[in-house]
Scaffold this motif. Structure first.
Motif, PDB file in Angstrom:
ATOM      1  N   SER A   1       0.811  -1.228   0.000  1.00 48.88           N
ATOM      2  CA  SER A   1       0.000   0.000   0.000  1.00 48.88           C
ATOM      3  C   SER A   1       0.838   1.269   0.000  1.00 48.88           C
ATOM      4  N   LEU A   2       2.130   1.156   0.255  1.00 49.89           N
ATOM      5  CA  LEU A   2       2.965   2.342   0.467  1.00 49.89           C
ATOM      6  C   LEU A   2       3.011   3.245  -0.759  1.00 49.89           C
ATOM      7  N   ALA A   3       3.284   2.682  -1.937  1.00 47.46           N
ATOM      8  CA  ALA A   3       3.446   3.495  -3.142  1.00 47.46           C
ATOM      9  C   ALA A   3       2.125   4.050  -3.684  1.00 47.46           C
ATOM     10  N   PRO A   4       1.053   3.238  -3.767  1.00 44.76           N
ATOM     11  CA  PRO A   4      -0.152   3.762  -4.435  1.00 44.76           C
ATOM     12  C   PRO A   4      -1.117   4.521  -3.541  1.00 44.76           C
ATOM     13  N   LEU A   5      -0.929   4.543  -2.217  1.00 45.28           N
ATOM     14  CA  LEU A   5      -1.976   5.022  -1.319  1.00 45.28           C
ATOM     15  C   LEU A   5      -2.337   6.487  -1.570  1.00 45.28           C
ATOM     16  N   ILE A   6      -1.341   7.364  -1.567  1.00 44.66           N
ATOM     17  CA  ILE A   6      -1.646   8.788  -1.743  1.00 44.66           C
ATOM     18  C   ILE A   6      -2.227   9.053  -3.121  1.00 44.66           C
ATOM     19  N   LEU A   7      -1.697   8.397  -4.142  1.00 41.73           N
ATOM     20  CA  LEU A   7      -2.239   8.564  -5.490  1.00 41.73           C
ATOM     21  C   LEU A   7      -3.674   8.059  -5.571  1.00 41.73           C
ATOM     22  N   LEU A   8      -3.981   6.956  -4.874  1.00 40.71           N
ATOM     23  CA  LEU A   8      -5.347   6.437  -4.870  1.00 40.71           C
ATOM     24  C   LEU A   8      -6.300   7.428  -4.206  1.00 40.71           C
ATOM     25  N   LEU A   9      -5.886   7.972  -3.071  1.00 40.15           N
ATOM     26  CA  LEU A   9      -6.736   8.946  -2.385  1.00 40.15           C
ATOM     27  C   LEU A   9      -6.955  10.186  -3.254  1.00 40.15           C
ATOM     28  N   THR A  10      -5.919  10.605  -3.970  1.00 40.17           N
ATOM     29  CA  THR A  10      -6.069  11.743  -4.882  1.00 40.17           C
ATOM     30  C   THR A  10      -7.046  11.425  -5.993  1.00 40.17           C
ATOM     31  N   GLU A  11      -6.948  10.214  -6.550  1.00 45.86           N
ATOM     32  CA  GLU A  11      -7.856   9.816  -7.627  1.00 45.86           C
ATOM     33  C   GLU A  11      -9.293   9.720  -7.128  1.00 45.86           C
ATOM     34  N   ARG A  12      -9.466   9.410  -5.866  1.00 39.26           N
ATOM     35  CA  ARG A  12     -10.809   9.357  -5.286  1.00 39.26           C
ATOM     36  C   ARG A  12     -11.361  10.750  -5.003  1.00 39.26           C
ATOM     37  N   GLY A  13     -10.588  11.813  -5.281  1.00 36.59           N
ATOM     38  CA  GLY A  13     -11.077  13.175  -5.130  1.00 36.59           C
ATOM     39  C   GLY A  13     -10.706  13.850  -3.831  1.00 36.59           C
ATOM     40  N   MET A  14      -9.804  13.248  -3.055  1.00 39.94           N
ATOM     41  CA  MET A  14      -9.395  13.858  -1.803  1.00 39.94           C
ATOM     42  C   MET A  14      -8.368  14.963  -2.051  1.00 39.94           C
ATOM     43  N   THR A  15      -8.530  16.071  -1.360  1.00 41.59           N
ATOM     44  CA  THR A  15      -7.530  17.132  -1.427  1.00 41.59           C
ATOM     45  C   THR A  15      -6.344  16.768  -0.538  1.00 41.59           C
ATOM     46  N   MET A  16      -5.234  17.514  -0.700  1.00 44.98           N
ATOM     47  CA  MET A  16      -4.063  17.236   0.117  1.00 44.98           C
ATOM     48  C   MET A  16      -4.348  17.489   1.599  1.00 44.98           C
ATOM     49  N   ALA A  17      -5.192  18.492   1.881  1.00 46.78           N
ATOM     50  CA  ALA A  17      -5.545  18.750   3.273  1.00 46.78           C
ATOM     51  C   ALA A  17      -6.316  17.574   3.861  1.00 46.78           C
ATOM     52  N   THR A  18      -7.210  17.002   3.088  1.00 46.63           N
ATOM     53  CA  THR A  18      -7.975  15.845   3.554  1.00 46.63           C
ATOM     54  C   THR A  18      -7.061  14.639   3.744  1.00 46.63           C
ATOM     55  N   ILE A  19      -6.142  14.446   2.801  1.00 45.02           N
ATOM     56  CA  ILE A  19      -5.198  13.329   2.907  1.00 45.02           C
ATOM     57  C   ILE A  19      -4.341  13.467   4.165  1.00 45.02           C
ATOM     58  N   ALA A  20      -3.888  14.691   4.429  1.00 42.62           N
ATOM     59  CA  ALA A  20      -3.105  14.920   5.639  1.00 42.62           C
ATOM     60  C   ALA A  20      -3.935  14.600   6.883  1.00 42.62           C
TER      61      ALA A  20
ATOM     62  N   PRO B   1      -7.063   0.540 -10.924  1.00 42.11           N
ATOM     63  CA  PRO B   1      -5.729  -0.077 -10.828  1.00 42.11           C
ATOM     64  C   PRO B   1      -4.976   0.253  -9.549  1.00 42.11           C
ATOM     65  N   LEU B   2      -5.110   1.491  -9.054  1.00 41.03           N
ATOM     66  CA  LEU B   2      -4.380   1.871  -7.849  1.00 41.03           C
ATOM     67  C   LEU B   2      -4.902   1.186  -6.592  1.00 41.03           C
ATOM     68  N   SER B   3      -6.115   0.662  -6.639  1.00 40.06           N
ATOM     69  CA  SER B   3      -6.654  -0.025  -5.467  1.00 40.06           C
ATOM     70  C   SER B   3      -6.280  -1.501  -5.432  1.00 40.06           C
ATOM     71  N   VAL B   4      -5.779  -2.037  -6.541  1.00 38.86           N
ATOM     72  CA  VAL B   4      -5.456  -3.469  -6.608  1.00 38.86           C
ATOM     73  C   VAL B   4      -4.377  -3.866  -5.601  1.00 38.86           C
ATOM     74  N   PRO B   5      -3.281  -3.090  -5.448  1.00 49.17           N
ATOM     75  CA  PRO B   5      -2.285  -3.481  -4.439  1.00 49.17           C
ATOM     76  C   PRO B   5      -2.857  -3.556  -3.026  1.00 49.17           C
ATOM     77  N   LEU B   6      -3.782  -2.662  -2.667  1.00 46.46           N
ATOM     78  CA  LEU B   6      -4.370  -2.708  -1.335  1.00 46.46           C
ATOM     79  C   LEU B   6      -5.255  -3.938  -1.166  1.00 46.46           C
ATOM     80  N   LEU B   7      -6.005  -4.303  -2.216  1.00 50.80           N
ATOM     81  CA  LEU B   7      -6.833  -5.500  -2.138  1.00 50.80           C
ATOM     82  C   LEU B   7      -5.974  -6.755  -2.095  1.00 50.80           C
ATOM     83  N   LEU B   8      -4.847  -6.751  -2.798  1.00 50.56           N
ATOM     84  CA  LEU B   8      -3.911  -7.863  -2.695  1.00 50.56           C
ATOM     85  C   LEU B   8      -3.358  -7.953  -1.273  1.00 50.56           C
TER      86      LEU B   8
END
Length: 453
Positions: A28-47, A185-192
């Protein structure tokens, strides 16, 4: 009464548990922030989501360590795996902020639950088989190396998998279309990673046997936790060596936070773009985990060459401090030589911390009893996270350049200097220096457990 597991078997099972637990985090380390961004989260929300994770882990660190000492190692590890399984599914599939927040909170709770029980199980099992003077360093080093290998392999796979799904027939787009956008695609590593968590829970249930504990009512379990936690907090005040271990953990937390906060920006500056900088950071993270694992394997040799585990900790932390200071010295340089020195410093940080870790924990386990072992490990983890958080806040106020690096390097150097003075001989029974942790109800019956060194 079943015969205790042999030390080699316990070591193999402990190493396997470490690998299975940390592989999902690596995925989950590499795709997590990109996945949250793709889901429409702002950087403030991600933080805010990451803050929810960190605060949950910090708040539950000591109570869950006490829970492992009162209720048992295996049941707590199973609970950690189930929480992480639920969290990965929620974050991998969720799009609503409250679902993502719930997932991050559960992930933080799982992280807190996992802090100590597996290592405490390994030490308990080895002591039951080989006695209190058994050498713990090979197994601790193996577990640390397995953790580093799982994080390294998971980081590479988690970063490459979404890209591979877009190659050729574009399986990622088909998967997203078939699931109406639920799975991207970015959610596949987390489901794995969630699938790996299932394997982790099943392995813990079948492989980590431990002596039966007296039946415990929920009221008795909860009543026993505060006393165990208080005794865990008092460990550092009663024993100078334990205090050094806790302070050294805080120094390591300061160094790791400096790396995590400063390296991504530096990587982007080297490559000239944030996207390529993220790729470079993933490669560097993998290399750091490999160096840490290699350093862990060198821990027993370092202790032999240095003359003692205490001296080995001093050497390891000193090497890590040298790496951070080297990164600080090259912070404003851009030539090829500076890049080579920076890479060497980065590797030296993880190599040194990897070599120091098993030696520190070997010292810790020789100073605490079975009844308080998981709690002591939780205090150690809490020191790492709290000092790291404070360092991060300070670094955030500093101007870019050498000074932020020097802050982490100075903290790690101070941690190394703590071990300059040799301690007296270790007492044959830790109860001579550390009172047995108190616990109400069923937990109190463990006072008759065999004494450990």
């Amino acid at each position: 009464m079943t015969r205790p597991l042999g030390t080699p078997t316990a070591r193999r099972r402990y190493v396997t548990v470490c690998a299975l637990f940390w592989l999902p985090l690596g995925l989950s380390l590499a795709p997590l922030i990109l996945l949250l961004t793709e889901r429409g989260m702002t950087m403030a929300t991600i933080a805010g989501l990451f803050a929810a994770h960190s605060l949950t882990a910090a708040a539950l660190e000591l109570p869950t360590g006490g829970l492992a000492d009162v209720l048992g190692r295996r049941v707590v590890l199973v609970a950690a795996g189930l929480l992480n399984l639920t969290a990965l599914v929620l974050v991998g599939l969720g799009s609503a902020p409250w679902l993502l927040a719930l997932g991050m909170v559960l992930m933080g709770a799982g992280r807190a639950l996992s802090s100590g029980p597996a290592e405490a199980w390994y030490v308990d099992t080895v002591h039951a088989d080989s006695g209190p003077d058994a050498d713990l360093r090979p197994g601790l080093a193996g577990g640390s190396s397995a953790t580093s290998a799982a994080l390294a392999g998971g980081t590479l796979l988690g970063g490459a998998l979404p890209w591979l799904l877009g190659v050729g027939p574009d399986l990622g787009a088909r998967l997203s279309e078939a699931s109406s956008g639920l799975v991207v695609p970015l959610s596949v590593p987390l489901l794995l990673g969630a699938a790996v968590e299932i394997a982790f829970v099943l392995y813990v249930l079948t492989a980590l046997s431990e002596p039966p504990r007296p039946p415990a009512a929920l009221r008795d379990v909860l009543r026993g936790i505060p006393a165990t936690v208080v005794d865990g907090l008092r460990l550092g005040g009663r024993d100078a060596l334990v205090r050094r271990v806790f302070l050294s953990a805080g120094a390591a937390g300061s160094a790791l936070v400096a790396i995590e906060l400063l390296v991504p920006g530096r990587a982007a500056a080297v490559t000239g773009a944030s996207e390529s900088g993220a790729v470079l950071f993933a490669v560097l993270a993998c290399a750091g985990f490999i160096c840490s694992g290699f350093g862990s394997q060198l821990a027993p040799l370092t202790a032999r060459l240095a003359g003692s585990g205490e001296r080995a900790v001093m050497v390891g932390l000193g090497a890590g401090a040298s790496g951070l200071l080297l990164l600080g010295a090259t912070a404003t340089s851009t030539g090829a030589a500076a890049l080579v020195l920076s890479a060497a410093g980065y590797g030296l940080v993880y190599l040194g911390l990897g070599a120091a870790g098993p030696n520190q924990n070997d010292i810790l386990h020789r100073r605490v009893t079975r009844a308080g072992r998981a709690t002591a490990l939780s205090v150690q983890s809490l020191a790492l996270h709290l000092v790291g958080a404070l360092t991060g806040l300070v670094i955030g106020t500093l101007q870019p350049g050498p000074v932020p690096w020097l802050l982490g390097g100075t903290a790690l150097l101070a941690g190394s200097l703590l071990w300059l003075r040799r301690s007296g001989p270790t007492p044959s029974t830790p109860e001579a220096t550390l009172p047995q942790p108190r616990a109400a109800g069923p937990a109190a019956s463990r006072g008759a457990a065999p004494r450990e060194n």
